[in-house]
Write an enzyme that holds these catalytic residues in place. Structure first.
Site, PDB file in Angstrom:
ATOM      1  N   THR A  71      43.791  46.055  31.756  1.00  0.00           N
ATOM      2  CA  THR A  71      42.908  46.009  30.366  1.00  0.00           C
ATOM      3  C   THR A  71      43.809  46.073  29.363  1.00  0.00           C
ATOM      4  OG1 THR A  71      41.946  48.130  31.679  1.00  0.00           O
ATOM      5  CG2 THR A  71      41.363  47.285  28.796  1.00  0.00           C
ATOM      6  N   ASN A 150      35.744  40.755  40.579  1.00  0.00           N
ATOM      7  CA  ASN A 150      36.004  42.135  40.819  1.00  0.00           C
ATOM      8  C   ASN A 150      34.749  42.682  41.922  1.00  0.00           C
ATOM      9  OD1 ASN A 150      34.952  41.969  38.133  1.00  0.00           O
ATOM     10  ND2 ASN A 150      34.669  44.130  37.761  1.00  0.00           N
ATOM     11  N   GLN A 178      42.483  40.863  40.908  1.00  0.00           N
ATOM     12  CA  GLN A 178      41.514  40.988  41.956  1.00  0.00           C
ATOM     13  C   GLN A 178      42.156  39.593  43.281  1.00  0.00           C
ATOM     14  OE1 GLN A 178      39.826  43.074  43.914  1.00  0.00           O
ATOM     15  NE2 GLN A 178      39.669  44.574  40.849  1.00  0.00           N
ATOM     16  N   HIS A 201      48.154  48.866  40.306  1.00  0.00           N
ATOM     17  CA  HIS A 201      47.040  49.761  41.462  1.00  0.00           C
ATOM     18  C   HIS A 201      46.278  49.305  42.160  1.00  0.00           C
ATOM     19  CE1 HIS A 201      43.315  50.275  38.812  1.00  0.00           C
ATOM     20  NE2 HIS A 201      43.126  49.593  38.648  1.00  0.00           N
ATOM     21  N   CYS A 330      34.477  50.490  35.069  1.00  0.00           N
ATOM     22  CA  CYS A 330      35.365  50.064  34.039  1.00  0.00           C
ATOM     23  C   CYS A 330      33.942  49.796  33.243  1.00  0.00           C
ATOM     24  CB  CYS A 330      36.304  48.814  33.964  1.00  0.00           C
ATOM     25  SG  CYS A 330      37.831  49.447  34.093  1.00  0.00           S
TER      26      CYS A 330
END
Ligand code: PMP
Length: 372
Positions: A71, A150, A178, A201, A330
């Site tokens: 982000t 995603n 991704q 992550h 998100c």
């Protein structure tokens, strides 16, 4: 036992990653400090990890700028390009299926005068290449595209996108969050690719660490953008603030594992996906259909529709045994923009969920589906 099928949202941390991070916590010195050992150890941690992160995407270590995640990296490249440009009129071209960290950032800049173009996508989520070609003009400062989607896993036609950007001499940013660990990535595949963003992550690393890769020229100088943070010279001035050697070590290890396991993980997710589909077919019969039933995609993201089941009610009901989501974590409050833009109706979207697999699961784990 709960079956975790939300690996596109985030993954568990691998034990080997955690083990290396724990060692790094002992190297508590500030990596920018001079003259004493604990800072040299932290510096060394970062140097080695930076190479591993760069290697995963065929970039040079000095091209990696560590951030808190994708982000921040997406904000950095988009706002940084916008504020750096001295053009009177500035145009950024994205697709209509970008992650919110690209989409909403551009929407924010639109309020400040940016001309934003959202490329149409077809029913498989592939961008309209003719529209891309037509839209690039002298005001275009950046084309920003999500390489692997995603929510539906679509892999964009990078070769064609890069060629168009190359011919028109415009910078291309790829959100590869991704894509890493799932398909081969080469930062040097095209001279148009100037920026790439990804995060630890999603590949069994820690949360809170990601990066922006910024292409260097023959003199070793990075593409210029304005930083988001001021107040330190870390990361070549592109990202001020003390680096976390612990998180960076975790990111590096996760990248190393992702690179080593790429082929076997691809095979494994295909196998798991086939079993999952078979089980869902058995369970739901003709109420079940696949929203991303096309070839040009990764196989760990399965987007399915279960007719007559409201997705939110279903996910809550099955949550004691299966953990999944409707789409991007998100932007949970809104109906999926991605599914809408591939042409699905509100009803179809309200009956759809995303099941995202991990290559580190076992076939036996999927038996839980029989209990739904
Ligand atoms: N881009 C894509 C394609 C993503 O899937 C995500 C994670 N949801 C992000 C960016 C944001 O990553 P992070 O959580 O590291 O900020």
């Amino acid at each position: 036992m709960q079956l975790y099928l939300d690996n596109a949202a985030t993954t568990h941390i691998k034990q080997e990653v955690l083990d290396e991070m724990i060692k790094a916590f002992e190297h508590y010195g500030n990596s920018e400090a001079k003259f004493y050992d604990v800072s040299e150890l932290a510096k060394d941690d970062i140097r080695k990890a930076r190479k591993k992160v760069a290697d995963l995407v065929c970039a040079k270590p000095e091209e990696i700028v560590f951030t808190s995640g994708a982000t921040e990296a997406n904000n950095l490249v988009i706002k940084g390009s916008y504020y750096h440009s001295t053009k009177q009129k500035k145009k950024i071209i994205i697709s209509s299926v970008e992650h919110s960290s690209v989409y909403d950032t551009c929407k924010y800049l639109e309020m400040q005068g940016l001309e934003l173009v959202e490329l149409k996508v077809d029913s498989t989520g592939m961008i309209d290449l003719n529209q891309l070609k037509d839209e690039i003009d002298e005001n275009t400062i950046l084309v920003s595209i999500i390489l692997v989607n995603n929510e539906i896993g679509t892999i964009q036609d990078l070769k064609s996108i890069a060629k168009i950007c190359e011919n028109k001499n415009v910078s291309l940013h790829l959100d590869i969050t991704q894509a890493v660990g799932k398909i081969e990535i080469d930062f040097y595949k095209s001279s148009a690719i100037k920026f790439m963003t990804f995060t630890a992550h999603k590949i069994y690393g820690p949360k809170g660490i990601g990066c922006l890769a910024i292409k260097t020229d023959q003199n070793g100088l990075k593409e210029e953008i304005v930083p988001l943070f001021h107040g330190g010279e870390q990361e070549d001035g592109f990202r001020a603030g003390t680096l976390s050697n612990e998180l960076i070590v975790g990111f590096g290890k996760a990248c190393e594992i992702a690179k080593n396991n790429l082929r076997t993980n691809q095979i494994k997710t295909r196998e798991l996906e086939a079993i999952l589909i078979e089980k869902l077919e058995q369970k739901f019969g003709d109420k079940f259909s696949i929203n991303n039933n096309f070839d040009n995609r990764v196989h760990d993201i399965l987007n399915v529709r279960l007719r007559s089941f409201n997705n939110l009610i279903l996910l809550k009901a099955i949550s004691p045994i299966v953990a999944a989501s409707t789409g991007s974590a998100c932007s949970v409050a809104r109906p999926s923009r991605v599914l809408k833009n591939i042409g699905m109706s509100d009803l179809e979207i309200s009956e759809s969920i995303r099941l995202s697999l991990s290559p580190y699961m076992n076939k036996e784990d999927l038996k839980v589906i029989d209990l739904i």
